[in-house]
Write a protein that holds these residues in place. Structure first.
Motif, PDB file in Angstrom:
ATOM      1  N   LYS A  62       8.338   2.314  17.069  1.00  0.00           N
ATOM      2  CA  LYS A  62       7.013   2.760  16.687  1.00  0.00           C
ATOM      3  C   LYS A  62       6.868   3.053  15.197  1.00  0.00           C
ATOM      4  O   LYS A  62       5.775   3.270  14.721  1.00  0.00           O
ATOM      5  CB  LYS A  62       6.640   4.006  17.493  1.00  0.00           C
ATOM      6  CG  LYS A  62       6.544   3.727  18.980  1.00  0.00           C
ATOM      7  CD  LYS A  62       6.210   4.974  19.756  1.00  0.00           C
ATOM      8  CE  LYS A  62       6.200   4.653  21.243  1.00  0.00           C
ATOM      9  NZ  LYS A  62       5.926   5.838  22.043  1.00  0.00           N
ATOM     10  N   SER A  63       7.975   3.089  14.462  1.00  0.00           N
ATOM     11  CA  SER A  63       7.905   3.380  13.027  1.00  0.00           C
ATOM     12  C   SER A  63       7.192   2.252  12.302  1.00  0.00           C
ATOM     13  O   SER A  63       7.437   1.080  12.560  1.00  0.00           O
ATOM     14  CB  SER A  63       9.305   3.547  12.447  1.00  0.00           C
ATOM     15  OG  SER A  63       9.937   4.652  13.011  1.00  0.00           O
ATOM     16  N   LYS A  64       6.319   2.633  11.393  1.00  0.00           N
ATOM     17  CA  LYS A  64       5.561   1.637  10.644  1.00  0.00           C
ATOM     18  C   LYS A  64       6.156   1.370   9.275  1.00  0.00           C
ATOM     19  O   LYS A  64       5.773   0.411   8.610  1.00  0.00           O
ATOM     20  CB  LYS A  64       4.115   2.097  10.500  1.00  0.00           C
ATOM     21  CG  LYS A  64       3.419   2.157  11.840  1.00  0.00           C
ATOM     22  CD  LYS A  64       1.980   2.526  11.717  1.00  0.00           C
ATOM     23  CE  LYS A  64       1.406   2.602  13.134  1.00  0.00           C
ATOM     24  NZ  LYS A  64      -0.004   2.687  13.169  1.00  0.00           N
ATOM     25  N   THR A  65       7.100   2.215   8.834  1.00  0.00           N
ATOM     26  CA  THR A  65       7.766   2.013   7.549  1.00  0.00           C
ATOM     27  C   THR A  65       9.262   2.237   7.706  1.00  0.00           C
ATOM     28  O   THR A  65       9.716   2.855   8.684  1.00  0.00           O
ATOM     29  CB  THR A  65       7.242   2.987   6.467  1.00  0.00           C
ATOM     30  OG1 THR A  65       7.518   4.317   6.873  1.00  0.00           O
ATOM     31  CG2 THR A  65       5.756   2.790   6.214  1.00  0.00           C
ATOM     32  N   PRO A  90       6.784  -1.395   4.522  1.00  0.00           N
ATOM     33  CA  PRO A  90       6.202  -1.481   5.863  1.00  0.00           C
ATOM     34  C   PRO A  90       7.083  -2.373   6.747  1.00  0.00           C
ATOM     35  O   PRO A  90       7.710  -3.310   6.259  1.00  0.00           O
ATOM     36  CB  PRO A  90       4.834  -2.111   5.643  1.00  0.00           C
ATOM     37  CG  PRO A  90       4.821  -2.625   4.254  1.00  0.00           C
ATOM     38  CD  PRO A  90       5.965  -2.031   3.514  1.00  0.00           C
ATOM     39  N   VAL A  91       7.133  -2.058   8.014  1.00  0.00           N
ATOM     40  CA  VAL A  91       7.879  -2.864   8.974  1.00  0.00           C
ATOM     41  C   VAL A  91       6.932  -3.909   9.533  1.00  0.00           C
ATOM     42  O   VAL A  91       5.817  -3.589   9.942  1.00  0.00           O
ATOM     43  CB  VAL A  91       8.443  -1.983  10.106  1.00  0.00           C
ATOM     44  CG1 VAL A  91       9.111  -2.837  11.185  1.00  0.00           C
ATOM     45  CG2 VAL A  91       9.432  -0.964   9.549  1.00  0.00           C
ATOM     46  N   GLY A  92       7.365  -5.165   9.537  1.00  0.00           N
ATOM     47  CA  GLY A  92       6.530  -6.214  10.098  1.00  0.00           C
ATOM     48  C   GLY A  92       6.769  -7.550   9.429  1.00  0.00           C
ATOM     49  O   GLY A  92       7.793  -7.768   8.791  1.00  0.00           O
ATOM     50  N   THR A  93       5.783  -8.412   9.552  1.00  0.00           N
ATOM     51  CA  THR A  93       5.919  -9.775   9.031  1.00  0.00           C
ATOM     52  C   THR A  93       4.927 -10.072   7.918  1.00  0.00           C
ATOM     53  O   THR A  93       4.737 -11.229   7.547  1.00  0.00           O
ATOM     54  CB  THR A  93       5.733 -10.794  10.171  1.00  0.00           C
ATOM     55  OG1 THR A  93       4.460 -10.570  10.779  1.00  0.00           O
ATOM     56  CG2 THR A  93       6.833 -10.670  11.215  1.00  0.00           C
ATOM     57  N   GLU A  94       4.291  -9.038   7.397  1.00  0.00           N
ATOM     58  CA  GLU A  94       3.356  -9.217   6.280  1.00  0.00           C
ATOM     59  C   GLU A  94       4.140  -9.336   4.975  1.00  0.00           C
ATOM     60  O   GLU A  94       5.333  -9.050   4.922  1.00  0.00           O
ATOM     61  CB  GLU A  94       2.396  -8.020   6.213  1.00  0.00           C
ATOM     62  CG  GLU A  94       1.556  -7.823   7.457  1.00  0.00           C
ATOM     63  CD  GLU A  94       0.635  -8.991   7.727  1.00  0.00           C
ATOM     64  OE1 GLU A  94       0.006  -9.491   6.788  1.00  0.00           O
ATOM     65  OE2 GLU A  94       0.540  -9.415   8.898  1.00  0.00           O
ATOM     66  N   SER A  97       7.294  -6.682   3.066  1.00  0.00           N
ATOM     67  CA  SER A  97       7.686  -5.880   4.223  1.00  0.00           C
ATOM     68  C   SER A  97       9.128  -6.172   4.626  1.00  0.00           C
ATOM     69  O   SER A  97       9.777  -7.060   4.083  1.00  0.00           O
ATOM     70  CB  SER A  97       6.748  -6.143   5.404  1.00  0.00           C
ATOM     71  OG  SER A  97       6.896  -7.465   5.851  1.00  0.00           O
ATOM     72  N   THR A 160       7.013   3.973  -3.414  1.00  0.00           N
ATOM     73  CA  THR A 160       5.980   3.425  -2.539  1.00  0.00           C
ATOM     74  C   THR A 160       5.207   2.323  -3.275  1.00  0.00           C
ATOM     75  O   THR A 160       5.462   2.047  -4.438  1.00  0.00           O
ATOM     76  CB  THR A 160       5.006   4.524  -2.097  1.00  0.00           C
ATOM     77  OG1 THR A 160       4.372   5.066  -3.257  1.00  0.00           O
ATOM     78  CG2 THR A 160       5.728   5.640  -1.336  1.00  0.00           C
TER      79      THR A 160
END
Length: 167
Positions: A62-65, A90-94, A97, A160
């Protein structure tokens, strides 16, 4: 005839060595400054180095970063390393990230489990030890406290608004 070739080579060798040895001193100086004073608070910095896995990872999906490490060296042939901690991605594929992929049957992670996606959308596995140019804004946690409660020796920070690309 051989002397004509040796003399230019002897003159160029120290120049080449000097440029190799001083290639990343600015990044090292920036990290040293971040760890010893508050001069970079709310300022954008630039570092050249490579991403490294954090000391630990989150326990839920659930962590977004994720707070990554960013390692710089004074020069290419140096074994000395300086680490910028808490580079928040940020965690993801953008773009800009990090992607953490750990199979369900695997308990420990390695660099192979981490990918970063740069500002151009290019996905890179951290196990390749790719060099990036990274920029971000430095924030000191201690400066968020009232002045009377601050520990003037605590230089914990987070970086950041991070963007990065292959160098």
């Amino acid at each position: 005839m051989k002397i004509q070739r040796i003399i230019p080579a002897l003159l160029l060798a120290p120049l080449s060595l000097t440029s190799l040895l001083s290639c990343n001193g600015t990044s090292v100086d920036t990290i040293k400054a971040m760890e010893s004073n508050y001069d970079n608070h709310n300022k954008t910095i630039e570092l050249i180095g490579e991403f490294d896995a954090p000391s630990f990872t989150f326990s839920s999906g659930k962590s977004k970063t994720m707070a990554m490490n960013f390692v710089v060296k004074p020069h290419a042939i140096s074994s000395e390393k300086f680490t910028a901690f808490s580079v928040i991605l940020p965690v993801g594929t953008e773009n800009n990230s990090v992607l953490f992929e750990l199979p369900a049957d695997q308990k420990n992670y390695t660099l192979k489990n981490f990918h970063v996606i740069d500002k151009n959308g290019e996905k890179t596995n951290l196990d390749t030890h790719t060099t990036f140019k990274m920029t971000g804004t430095v924030h000191y946690n201690e400066l968020e406290k009232p002045e009377a409660e601050r520990d003037k020796t605590n230089f914990n920070y987070k970086i950041t608004d991070v963007t990065f690309e292959k160098d």
